[in-house]
Design a protein around this motif. Sequence first.
Motif, PDB file in Angstrom:
ATOM      1  N   GLU A 117      40.635  30.984  86.051  1.00  0.00           N
ATOM      2  CA  GLU A 117      41.844  31.034  85.220  1.00  0.00           C
ATOM      3  C   GLU A 117      41.827  29.936  84.153  1.00  0.00           C
ATOM      4  N   ILE A 118      41.430  28.739  84.550  1.00  0.00           N
ATOM      5  CA  ILE A 118      41.346  27.630  83.582  1.00  0.00           C
ATOM      6  C   ILE A 118      40.213  27.910  82.597  1.00  0.00           C
ATOM      7  N   GLN A 119      39.084  28.430  83.097  1.00  0.00           N
ATOM      8  CA  GLN A 119      37.977  28.770  82.206  1.00  0.00           C
ATOM      9  C   GLN A 119      38.439  29.806  81.183  1.00  0.00           C
ATOM     10  N   LYS A 120      39.192  30.788  81.628  1.00  0.00           N
ATOM     11  CA  LYS A 120      39.727  31.825  80.735  1.00  0.00           C
ATOM     12  C   LYS A 120      40.602  31.198  79.655  1.00  0.00           C
ATOM     13  N   GLU A 121      41.512  30.315  80.060  1.00  0.00           N
ATOM     14  CA  GLU A 121      42.402  29.655  79.096  1.00  0.00           C
ATOM     15  C   GLU A 121      41.610  28.852  78.065  1.00  0.00           C
ATOM     16  N   ARG A 122      40.639  28.084  78.532  1.00  0.00           N
ATOM     17  CA  ARG A 122      39.865  27.230  77.628  1.00  0.00           C
ATOM     18  C   ARG A 122      39.001  28.056  76.676  1.00  0.00           C
ATOM     19  N   LEU A 123      38.400  29.137  77.184  1.00  0.00           N
ATOM     20  CA  LEU A 123      37.583  29.991  76.311  1.00  0.00           C
ATOM     21  C   LEU A 123      38.454  30.702  75.282  1.00  0.00           C
ATOM     22  N   GLU A 124      39.642  31.154  75.694  1.00  0.00           N
ATOM     23  CA  GLU A 124      40.557  31.785  74.742  1.00  0.00           C
ATOM     24  C   GLU A 124      40.991  30.780  73.677  1.00  0.00           C
ATOM     25  N   ALA A 125      41.180  29.529  74.070  1.00  0.00           N
ATOM     26  CA  ALA A 125      41.551  28.485  73.106  1.00  0.00           C
ATOM     27  C   ALA A 125      40.424  28.243  72.091  1.00  0.00           C
ATOM     28  N   GLU A 126      39.183  28.581  72.475  1.00  0.00           N
ATOM     29  CA  GLU A 126      38.047  28.442  71.554  1.00  0.00           C
ATOM     30  C   GLU A 126      37.802  29.717  70.754  1.00  0.00           C
ATOM     31  N   GLY A 127      38.727  30.704  70.885  1.00  0.00           N
ATOM     32  CA  GLY A 127      38.641  31.908  70.077  1.00  0.00           C
ATOM     33  C   GLY A 127      37.938  33.087  70.722  1.00  0.00           C
ATOM     34  N   HIS A 128      37.596  32.987  71.993  1.00  0.00           N
ATOM     35  CA  HIS A 128      36.929  34.089  72.686  1.00  0.00           C
ATOM     36  C   HIS A 128      37.948  35.104  73.185  1.00  0.00           C
ATOM     37  N   SER A 129      37.521  36.369  73.251  1.00  0.00           N
ATOM     38  CA  SER A 129      38.333  37.415  73.868  1.00  0.00           C
ATOM     39  C   SER A 129      37.827  37.626  75.285  1.00  0.00           C
ATOM     40  N   ILE A 130      38.760  37.688  76.217  1.00  0.00           N
ATOM     41  CA  ILE A 130      38.423  37.851  77.632  1.00  0.00           C
ATOM     42  C   ILE A 130      38.937  39.209  78.101  1.00  0.00           C
ATOM     43  N   ILE A 131      38.067  39.926  78.808  1.00  0.00           N
ATOM     44  CA  ILE A 131      38.414  41.234  79.351  1.00  0.00           C
ATOM     45  C   ILE A 131      38.683  41.061  80.844  1.00  0.00           C
ATOM     46  N   ALA A 132      39.854  41.531  81.288  1.00  0.00           N
ATOM     47  CA  ALA A 132      40.189  41.438  82.716  1.00  0.00           C
ATOM     48  C   ALA A 132      39.447  42.519  83.488  1.00  0.00           C
TER      49      ALA A 132
END
Length: 160
Positions: A117-132
Amino acid sequence: MNKPERIYPQNPRKQGKSISKQMFATIVCLIPFGEVTTCEAIYEMWAKRQGADYCNLEAAGLLPFTKEILFQPEPIARIDLSPDNGLGDDADKLIPYWRLVSERGYLIDFGTYVSKEIQKERLEAEGHSIIAGREGTRSYRLANYKDKMFDLNRLVLPNE
């Protein structure tokens, strides 16, 4: 009558090298904002640079989690990367383990280092799109992860 001597093909043993926790963490620190890599890619790059066939991480135990203790490892019971952990949200002080994904682009649960969950938040903050993943699972995948992979061959490492 003498039997001909049987000749067996030589099977050279594979040469392996270990990468120190400090060097592993240093490489992770050099992954630029907005890019990712895999542990396997780091091992492969290190083995190639050391003239070995394969590589693995030296000895079990915790990796350094802040750049301040990068070269002074000490025992750490739990590393909490949530905003209320006392480190604040200053990502510049942390070793960005959240930039490590699986070979298929899935987020990795490092447990002690960073949750999915934290990895998801940090990657999204770097502009990445995350697929659930499937509903009810904690599975997340980085969209277009192959396009976001950092070319580790571009790195110039200390002591090389």
